[in-house]
Motif scaffolding. Structure first.
Motif, PDB file in Angstrom:
ATOM      1  N   GLU A 136      -6.011   5.924  -1.810  1.00 40.87           N
ATOM      2  CA  GLU A 136      -5.319   5.438  -3.012  1.00 40.87           C
ATOM      3  C   GLU A 136      -5.398   3.916  -3.156  1.00 40.87           C
ATOM      4  N   GLU A 137      -5.380   3.243  -2.024  1.00 41.67           N
ATOM      5  CA  GLU A 137      -5.493   1.778  -2.072  1.00 41.67           C
ATOM      6  C   GLU A 137      -6.827   1.344  -2.664  1.00 41.67           C
ATOM      7  N   ILE A 138      -7.902   2.044  -2.294  1.00 41.78           N
ATOM      8  CA  ILE A 138      -9.242   1.695  -2.763  1.00 41.78           C
ATOM      9  C   ILE A 138      -9.447   2.119  -4.220  1.00 41.78           C
ATOM     10  N   ARG A 139      -9.012   3.348  -4.541  1.00 43.60           N
ATOM     11  CA  ARG A 139      -9.285   3.907  -5.868  1.00 43.60           C
ATOM     12  C   ARG A 139      -8.359   3.380  -6.959  1.00 43.60           C
ATOM     13  N   ILE A 140      -7.086   3.081  -6.591  1.00 45.52           N
ATOM     14  CA  ILE A 140      -6.070   2.816  -7.620  1.00 45.52           C
ATOM     15  C   ILE A 140      -5.436   1.441  -7.475  1.00 45.52           C
ATOM     16  N   ASP A 147      -0.447 -13.783 -10.380  1.00 40.55           N
ATOM     17  CA  ASP A 147      -0.734 -14.097  -8.974  1.00 40.55           C
ATOM     18  C   ASP A 147      -0.365 -12.897  -8.109  1.00 40.55           C
ATOM     19  N   ALA A 148      -1.203 -11.864  -8.156  1.00 40.16           N
ATOM     20  CA  ALA A 148      -0.983 -10.632  -7.402  1.00 40.16           C
ATOM     21  C   ALA A 148      -1.970 -10.558  -6.246  1.00 40.16           C
ATOM     22  N   SER A 149      -1.526  -9.964  -5.147  1.00 35.73           N
ATOM     23  CA  SER A 149      -2.401  -9.809  -3.985  1.00 35.73           C
ATOM     24  C   SER A 149      -2.063  -8.516  -3.263  1.00 35.73           C
ATOM     25  N   GLY A 150      -2.994  -8.092  -2.391  1.00 32.95           N
ATOM     26  CA  GLY A 150      -2.798  -6.866  -1.645  1.00 32.95           C
ATOM     27  C   GLY A 150      -3.995  -5.942  -1.823  1.00 32.95           C
ATOM     28  N   PRO A 151      -3.817  -4.672  -1.516  1.00 34.88           N
ATOM     29  CA  PRO A 151      -2.592  -4.036  -1.032  1.00 34.88           C
ATOM     30  C   PRO A 151      -2.276  -4.414   0.416  1.00 34.88           C
ATOM     31  N   TRP A 152      -0.984  -4.676   0.665  1.00 39.00           N
ATOM     32  CA  TRP A 152      -0.507  -5.061   1.981  1.00 39.00           C
ATOM     33  C   TRP A 152       0.182  -3.883   2.659  1.00 39.00           C
ATOM     34  N   PRO A 153       0.090  -3.784   3.987  1.00 38.81           N
ATOM     35  CA  PRO A 153       0.800  -2.721   4.695  1.00 38.81           C
ATOM     36  C   PRO A 153       2.299  -2.764   4.403  1.00 38.81           C
ATOM     37  N   GLY A 154       2.858  -1.608   4.078  1.00 39.10           N
ATOM     38  CA  GLY A 154       4.265  -1.548   3.710  1.00 39.10           C
ATOM     39  C   GLY A 154       5.220  -1.896   4.824  1.00 39.10           C
ATOM     40  N   ASP A 155       4.769  -1.794   6.084  1.00 39.47           N
ATOM     41  CA  ASP A 155       5.686  -2.045   7.194  1.00 39.47           C
ATOM     42  C   ASP A 155       5.812  -3.517   7.557  1.00 39.47           C
ATOM     43  N   THR A 156       4.980  -4.380   6.951  1.00 37.58           N
ATOM     44  CA  THR A 156       5.072  -5.813   7.264  1.00 37.58           C
ATOM     45  C   THR A 156       5.229  -6.705   6.043  1.00 37.58           C
ATOM     46  N   VAL A 157       4.956  -6.192   4.852  1.00 34.35           N
ATOM     47  CA  VAL A 157       4.939  -7.050   3.673  1.00 34.35           C
ATOM     48  C   VAL A 157       6.322  -7.620   3.350  1.00 34.35           C
ATOM     49  N   PHE A 158       7.386  -6.851   3.633  1.00 29.70           N
ATOM     50  CA  PHE A 158       8.726  -7.355   3.329  1.00 29.70           C
ATOM     51  C   PHE A 158       9.124  -8.475   4.297  1.00 29.70           C
ATOM     52  N   MET A 159       8.658  -8.384   5.524  1.00 30.86           N
ATOM     53  CA  MET A 159       8.906  -9.462   6.479  1.00 30.86           C
ATOM     54  C   MET A 159       8.239 -10.749   5.994  1.00 30.86           C
ATOM     55  N   GLN A 160       7.014 -10.614   5.491  1.00 27.83           N
ATOM     56  CA  GLN A 160       6.312 -11.790   4.980  1.00 27.83           C
ATOM     57  C   GLN A 160       7.019 -12.363   3.751  1.00 27.83           C
ATOM     58  N   GLU A 197      -5.944   1.683   5.838  1.00 28.96           N
ATOM     59  CA  GLU A 197      -6.893   1.334   6.916  1.00 28.96           C
ATOM     60  C   GLU A 197      -8.336   1.571   6.462  1.00 28.96           C
ATOM     61  N   GLY A 198      -8.665   0.964   5.298  1.00 33.45           N
ATOM     62  CA  GLY A 198     -10.042   1.062   4.815  1.00 33.45           C
ATOM     63  C   GLY A 198     -10.464   2.462   4.424  1.00 33.45           C
ATOM     64  N   GLY A 199      -9.513   3.316   4.065  1.00 29.66           N
ATOM     65  CA  GLY A 199      -9.821   4.682   3.664  1.00 29.66           C
ATOM     66  C   GLY A 199      -9.630   5.714   4.742  1.00 29.66           C
ATOM     67  N   LEU A 200      -9.326   5.298   5.967  1.00 29.68           N
ATOM     68  CA  LEU A 200      -9.129   6.253   7.067  1.00 29.68           C
ATOM     69  C   LEU A 200      -7.868   7.085   6.885  1.00 29.68           C
ATOM     70  N   PHE A 201      -6.823   6.493   6.277  1.00 32.27           N
ATOM     71  CA  PHE A 201      -5.532   7.172   6.133  1.00 32.27           C
ATOM     72  C   PHE A 201      -5.204   7.485   4.674  1.00 32.27           C
ATOM     73  N   GLY A 202      -6.201   7.551   3.844  1.00 31.76           N
ATOM     74  CA  GLY A 202      -5.993   7.780   2.422  1.00 31.76           C
ATOM     75  C   GLY A 202      -6.732   6.737   1.606  1.00 31.76           C
ATOM     76  N   GLY A 215       0.821  -1.197   0.000  1.00 24.83           N
ATOM     77  CA  GLY A 215       0.000   0.000   0.000  1.00 24.83           C
ATOM     78  C   GLY A 215       0.858   1.250   0.000  1.00 24.83           C
ATOM     79  N   LEU A 216       0.258   2.357  -0.325  1.00 19.91           N
ATOM     80  CA  LEU A 216       0.948   3.645  -0.314  1.00 19.91           C
ATOM     81  C   LEU A 216       0.899   4.302   1.060  1.00 19.91           C
ATOM     82  N   ASN A 217      -0.223   4.156   1.741  1.00 22.43           N
ATOM     83  CA  ASN A 217      -0.453   4.829   3.007  1.00 22.43           C
ATOM     84  C   ASN A 217      -0.193   3.904   4.198  1.00 22.43           C
TER      85      ASN A 217
END
Length: 332
Positions: free
Chosen positions: A220-224, A238-251, A213-218, A206-208
């Motif tokens: 762009e995830e919903i619209r784009i 095989d694409a998925s997301g948007p995933w939070p940027g602070d945990t996706v690299f750990m996964q 957070e379902g549109g609470l913090f922006g 995700g960008l935000n």
């Protein structure tokens, strides 16, 4: 791609560590001695001296004349009697680095080399030379005849592809539109396939914060971003997301994903570089030829001292060889 062809290795900025790590790699890696260095003879002579010698220069005028006999094969893209000063930004260094890149691109586009590996350049030196490119990627895209390109940063643990590259964060938010998302996802898929992954699992960050957070913090995830993921899945990716940027690299590091699509430069590069610059490599996706580079800069502070670590350049060469074996239609 004819993998019997040599790689073209550009010397990088003459005032930085590029020429030194190129010389070190060719000295210690006998398996890459057919590679052809594109650059300046005087600069490479200085680099060889800085590492204590051990190589002689074999200046060639045709790729077919490259020899794997303990020489550093060099094809001159520029000529100077006195190399530019070490550790300093200069227009001369910027121009020489640029000329080497353009010469290597010409070799790759005409099928004379198996791919390009580029040593680090300095953006301020390019600007001083009157060259309005933010970095390698933009030069490669323009001179290489590509449409949309993307950077893939990779190491043994994670791979990331960037939606936006060299621009301000404000510009990155504006540029991360639906076409940019789709291009990055497609190139991430193609890059994963070229690395031998049959069906790459692509995680889109995700960008935000918290992926909006379902549109609470922006939104762009919903619209784009979510619509781009849905469109990519409809294409069989095989694409998925948007995933939070602070945990996706750990996964991704734990094996859940093969490639992470990051929205902007630092979001994608910090995780890769944190794991060690000597292990990272930059791959340009979307070009009609292979191009890789080390995942570090010119290190002006240690240039000419003979202590630069060539590990990332060696990794870049290994990746270039691996990618040269992949069918090119995977990367169109």
């Amino acid at each position: 791609m004819n993998t019997s062809l040599p790689l073209a290795v550009t010397m990088g900025d003459p005032s930085g560590i590029g020429p030194e790590i190129v010389a070190k790699t060719i000295l210690h890696r006998t398996d890459v001695r057919r590679s052809v260095v594109i650059g300046d003879t005087a600069v490479m002579e200085r680099a060889i001296a800085s590492i204590g010698g051990g190589l002689h220069l074999n200046e060639i005028h045709d790729i077919a004349d490259a020899k794997p006999d303990g020489a550093l094969n060099i094809l001159a893209a520029s000529r100077t009697e006195t190399p530019p000063a070490l550790g300093k930004v200069s227009a001369a260094s910027g121009r020489m680095a640029y000329d080497a890149i353009v010469a290597a691109i010409d070799l790759a586009r005409t099928g004379k080399v198996a791919g390009i590996v580029t040593a680090p350049i300095h953006k301020e030196a390019l600007a001083a030379a009157g060259l309005s490119y933010p970095g390698h990627t933009e030069i490669l895209a323009e001179k290489g005849g590509a449409g949309r390109v993307a950077m893939m940063l990779a190491n043994d643990d994670i791979r990331t592809v960037l939606v936006t590259i060299h621009c301000s964060l404000a510009d990155a938010i504006r540029r991360a539109d639906l076409p940019a998302q789709m291009s990055a996802i497609r190139l991430a898929h193609q890059g994963g396939c070229a690395l031998g992954i049959a069906r790459p699992r692509i995680a889109v960050a995700g960008l935000n914060p918290h992926a909006g957070e379902g549109g609470l913090f922006g939104d762009e995830e919903i619209r784009i971003i979510a619509p781009a993921i849905a469109a990519a899945r409809a294409e069989g990716i095989d694409a998925s997301g948007p995933w939070p940027g602070d945990t996706v690299f750990m996964q991704a590091r734990n094996g859940r994903f093969d490639v992470v699509v990051a929205q902007y430069h630092d979001q994608g590069l910090i995780p890769v570089k944190y794991l060690g610059l000597e292990r990272g490599v930059n791959i340009t996706l979307g070009l009609p030829f292979v191009r890789t580079s080390p995942d570090h800069g010119t290190a002006f502070d240690i240039a000419g001292r003979g202590i630069a670590d060539p590990g990332s350049l060696e990794t870049a060469i290994d990746y270039a060889r691996r990618l040269a074996k992949a069918p090119r239609d995977q990367e169109k």
